[in-house]
Scaffold this active site. Structure first.
Site, PDB file in Angstrom:
ATOM      1  N   SER A  14      -9.798  -0.641   7.120  1.00 31.41           N
ATOM      2  CA  SER A  14      -9.265  -0.565   5.754  1.00 31.41           C
ATOM      3  C   SER A  14      -8.551  -1.794   5.228  1.00 31.41           C
ATOM      4  O   SER A  14      -8.170  -1.808   4.058  1.00 31.41           O
ATOM      5  CB  SER A  14      -8.344   0.639   5.618  1.00 31.41           C
ATOM      6  OG  SER A  14      -9.119   1.796   5.531  1.00 31.41           O
ATOM      7  N   LYS A  73       0.870  -1.182   0.000  1.00 33.90           N
ATOM      8  CA  LYS A  73       0.000   0.000   0.000  1.00 33.90           C
ATOM      9  C   LYS A  73       0.902   1.225   0.000  1.00 33.90           C
ATOM     10  O   LYS A  73       1.936   1.258   0.698  1.00 33.90           O
ATOM     11  CB  LYS A  73      -0.874  -0.037   1.260  1.00 33.90           C
ATOM     12  CG  LYS A  73      -1.885   1.091   1.365  1.00 33.90           C
ATOM     13  CD  LYS A  73      -2.778   0.891   2.596  1.00 33.90           C
ATOM     14  CE  LYS A  73      -3.859   1.954   2.722  1.00 33.90           C
ATOM     15  NZ  LYS A  73      -4.728   1.728   3.884  1.00 33.90           N
ATOM     16  N   SER A  94      -9.566   1.813   2.931  1.00 36.01           N
ATOM     17  CA  SER A  94      -8.701   2.590   2.074  1.00 36.01           C
ATOM     18  C   SER A  94      -7.667   1.758   1.331  1.00 36.01           C
ATOM     19  O   SER A  94      -7.046   2.255   0.398  1.00 36.01           O
ATOM     20  CB  SER A  94      -7.987   3.650   2.911  1.00 36.01           C
ATOM     21  OG  SER A  94      -7.155   3.037   3.883  1.00 36.01           O
TER      22      SER A  94
HETATM   23  N1  GLN Z   1     -13.206   4.206   6.646  1.00 35.95           N
HETATM   24  C1  GLN Z   1     -12.452   4.585   7.794  1.00 35.95           C
HETATM   25  C2  GLN Z   1     -12.021   6.023   7.680  1.00 35.95           C
HETATM   26  O1  GLN Z   1     -12.273   6.591   6.683  1.00 35.95           O
HETATM   27  C3  GLN Z   1     -11.280   3.669   8.005  1.00 35.95           C
HETATM   28  C4  GLN Z   1     -10.125   3.938   7.133  1.00 35.95           C
HETATM   29  C5  GLN Z   1      -8.933   3.111   7.485  1.00 35.95           C
HETATM   30  O2  GLN Z   1      -9.054   2.080   8.155  1.00 35.95           O
HETATM   31  N2  GLN Z   1      -7.768   3.581   7.079  1.00 35.95           N
HETATM   32  O3  GLN Z   1     -11.440   6.586   8.552  1.00 35.95           O
END
Ligand code: GLN
Length: 483
Positions: free
Chosen positions: A175, A76, A151
């Protein structure tokens, strides 16, 4: 060759059926051919990959072995990679080449993994759809009109489309698990402190945790083994021995106590997903598990608490991007304030700016007690709920997401609608617990995930349950049409 799992690749390499260089070339060609449909990579690292593949082949020729030696993966794009763009999905870091490798990157490279590239992601890991990336949205290989989740959506889409067998992700509020669910993968968020955060660009430091995305629990065990461990460079890393995760896969589930929280089946859950979750419970019961209804009474407060704490930490973490030291700088600043304002205003996208504003507000004098402190208290209550539940059960089971993957753009006008999709995943981050999502079936041709949560440092238990489930179901073997 692109269908092989990490475990099969390790066997193929050990048996000299193919070399890492051959495999790497096949996958790079596949990425070049298919990724334009998905947009799952931000950067490809062909030269590095071929160099690492040749080095791995040479190590094997000398008799060395190892599950990750010569295995192609991707990171990532928030894991720092020395000399390679590390963009975090943001215009702010489009020109940033990290001066060092993240601990996770260095550990996996030392184990002989081959880095094919850096995967697309929501900007600064903020999102659940992978639509907030500066490099454009990622498409779900199961239906190109739908989101892959976020994400870590680039890692998920790439692995689901068989562009590579496994990839790293990070999970601040879901994410890893959420995109795994939406693309039919297995993804594991480790216990907070299990995997080093050093060199992982921070979103919300008390919640962020790196982990593996792969097709099977067996492969997650292999990748996690290469990622986990104490790191003195990360002050929240925990000095606990790392068990042999692959050795934990075959334990019997006889007598395993599974807790299913009654709060999970409230109005927001798609009834077709609820049915698939019940089916997965039945499958585990057949393997000897016993099921019990439990309660997580403070779950309803998790989203508001998370969406105060995460933005608060983000507003502080992202203050380092000021146009002075690294990253984007605006043209012709008139003075220092103008430099800050325009560099940040032009370098950050709308979701990141929204979070910074929410976070700065929650932390400001006068509102700190009402929002931030209150959210921290809720966080403790949520942790207490889990501690009480784990006195009664060994594992908690439920849906990973309330809905299958939505259409690209469907939630763009309403950020809160997207936040609500995190309802099942964020509690594990607030409590620091390990969680895993695994394939549990399909709704309208779109994958559905079942989530397992375990007590601290019981990643092996999660992998064991998931592996046994996968020995007796075939959801995880399904391949999206066209890939
Ligand atoms: N959807 C969550 C957020 O937007 C989690 C994102 C993540 O785990 N990086 O904060």
């Amino acid at each position: 060759m692109h269908q092989l799992t990490l475990a099969e690749i390790a066997r193929g390499l050990a048996d000299k059926k193919f070399s890492s260089e051959e495999l790497t070339k096949v996958l790079l060609a596949r990425i070049a051919q298919l990724d334009p449909q998905l947009n799952s990579f931000i950067s490809l690292t062909e030269d590095l990959a071929l160099q690492q593949a040749k080095a791995a082949d040479a190590r094997r020729a000398k008799g060395e072995n190892g599950a990750l030696l010569g295995a192609p993966i991707a990171h990532k794009d928030l894991f720092c990679t020395q000399g390679i763009r590390t963009s975090c999905g943001s215009k702010m870091l489009d020109n940033f080449k990290a001066p060092y490798d993240a601990t996770v990157v260095a550990k996996l490279a030392a184990a002989g993994a081959v880095t094919l590239g850096k995967t697309n992601m929501d900007e600064f890991a903020m999102g659940s759809a992978n639509e907030s990336s500066y490099y454009g949205a990622v498409k779900n290989p199961w239906n190109l009109e739908h989101v892959p989740g976020g994400s870590s959506g680039g890692s998920a889409a790439a692995v689901a489309a068989r562009l590579l067998p496994a990839a790293t992700g990070t999970d601040t509020g879901g994410s890893i698990r959420q995109p795994a669910a939406l693309t039919n993968l297995t993804g594991l968020k480790p216990t907070y402190g299990r995997v080093s955060r050093w060199g992982m660009i921070a979103y919300a430091s008390s919640l962020d945790q790196g982990g593996p995305l792969a097709r099977t629990a067996e492969d997650c065990a292999i990748l996690l083994q290469g990622m986990a461990g104490f790191d003195p460079q990360d002050s929240t890393s925990i000095d606990e021995p790392v068990p042999d995760y692959s050795a934990s896969l075959n334990g019997s589930l006889q007598g395993l106590r599974i807790g299913v929280p009654k709060e999970y089946f409230s109005a927001g859950l798609d009834s077709r997903i609820a049915e698939l979750i019940h089916n997965s419970v039945k499958a585990l019961e057949k393997l000897g598990a016993v099921v019990k209804e439990i309660s997580l009474p403070n779950m309803q407060h998790a989203i508001p608490a998370y969406y105060v704490i995460a933005p608060a930490e983000a507003s502080s973490n992202l203050s380092r991007f000021d146009g002075v030291r690294f990253g984007y700088r605006c043209e012709d600043p008139k003075n220092l304030i103008d430099l800050y304002k325009r560099s940040r205003g032009e370098g950050f996208g709308p979701e990141v700016q929204r979070r910074i504003m929410v976070g700065a507000y929650a932390l400001s004098a006068g509102y700190y007690d009402a929002y931030y402190l209150k959210a921290q208290k809720i966080r403790r209550l949520i942790k207490n709920d889990f501690m009480a539940a784990f006195n009664e059960v060994d594992i908690i089971l439920g849906p990973t997401t309330p809905n299958p993957a939505w259409k690209l753009g469907a939630k763009n006008s309403d950020p809160v609608a997207a936040y609500l999709e995190d309802v099942y995943t964020i509690t594990a981050n607030l409590a620091g617990l390990p969680g895993l999502s695994m394939p549990a079936g399909f709704v309208d041709g779109l994958p559905v995930g079942v989530q397992l949560l375990a007590p601290y440092f019981q990643e092996g238990r999660l992998l064991n349950v998931a592996h046994q489930y996968q020995q007796n179901t075939d959801w995880h073997t399904r391949t999206p049409t066209g890939f």
